[in-house]
Enzyme design. Sequence first.
Site, PDB file in Angstrom:
ATOM      1  N   ASP A 101       0.853  -1.399  -0.134  1.00  0.00           N
ATOM      2  CA  ASP A 101       0.082   0.019  -0.008  1.00  0.00           C
ATOM      3  C   ASP A 101       0.929   1.195  -0.072  1.00  0.00           C
ATOM      4  O   ASP A 101       1.429   1.443  -0.943  1.00  0.00           O
ATOM      5  CB  ASP A 101      -1.088  -0.060   1.367  1.00  0.00           C
ATOM      6  N   PHE A 150     -10.363  -1.090  -0.656  1.00  0.00           N
ATOM      7  CA  PHE A 150      -9.829  -1.987   0.072  1.00  0.00           C
ATOM      8  C   PHE A 150     -10.245  -3.509  -0.494  1.00  0.00           C
ATOM      9  O   PHE A 150     -11.475  -3.416  -1.083  1.00  0.00           O
ATOM     10  CB  PHE A 150     -10.699  -1.820   1.407  1.00  0.00           C
ATOM     11  N   ASP A 157      -7.748 -10.180   4.361  1.00  0.00           N
ATOM     12  CA  ASP A 157      -8.738 -10.508   5.326  1.00  0.00           C
ATOM     13  C   ASP A 157      -9.599  -9.127   5.536  1.00  0.00           C
ATOM     14  O   ASP A 157      -9.222  -7.956   5.070  1.00  0.00           O
ATOM     15  CB  ASP A 157      -8.250 -11.092   6.571  1.00  0.00           C
TER      16      ASP A 157
END
Length: 190
Positions: A101, A150, A157
């Site tokens: 990220d 996301f 997860d």
Amino acid sequence: MLEGCTTLFTAEQIRQRVAELGREIAADYVDRRPILIAVLRGSSVFLADLIREIAVPVEIDFMSISSYGGGGDKGGRVRIIKDLEEDIGDRDVILVEDIIDTGLTVNYLVSALRSRSPRTVEVCALLDKSVRRIAPLPVRYVGFDCPDRFVIGYGLDYEQRYRNLEAILTVDDLDAIAEGPPLEGEPGSP
Ligand code: 5GP
């Protein structure tokens, strides 16, 4: 399809891309027996598939880390909570990550690995949110560029759930996937 989500990469697209990465790595590491280091827990699914596509001898090892001060975004302070079993001195290391990220986590890990005097350290990431990058980071092997959304599935997860989805999905509605019984499209749903 899982409610509140959109498929970003299908299981078949992932399988094909992981096979390509495996072939690239095999070609680059003939007679070098690299150690692939996965960062628990998200990268475990990717590592398991990747090593079976690398047709030269490899070793694997694992690290576990925790971000503190609110996570990678807020300063990228990372603590190693499970260290490697192997000595990586003079070895060829490939750090295997599920997703990059801001890059702060991988930056920290690459520095930590380099301090142990390996011969080489390269990074292999399945997903790269390159638009979010704060620190410049040479990533040798990238599966897919990832939008600034996301994502869950294939090891990734949301609150420890959804790692067992075969595909990678973007989450459109967090409330829809939050706590509760299995949702339609999730393994384990009726
Ligand atoms: P960075 O330090 O590069 O900002 O953060 C990397 C870590 O943040 C990844 O290893 C992963 O744990 C987490 N992360 C970043 N984006 C996502 C995402 O879209 N979904 C999930 N599940 N985790 C993410």
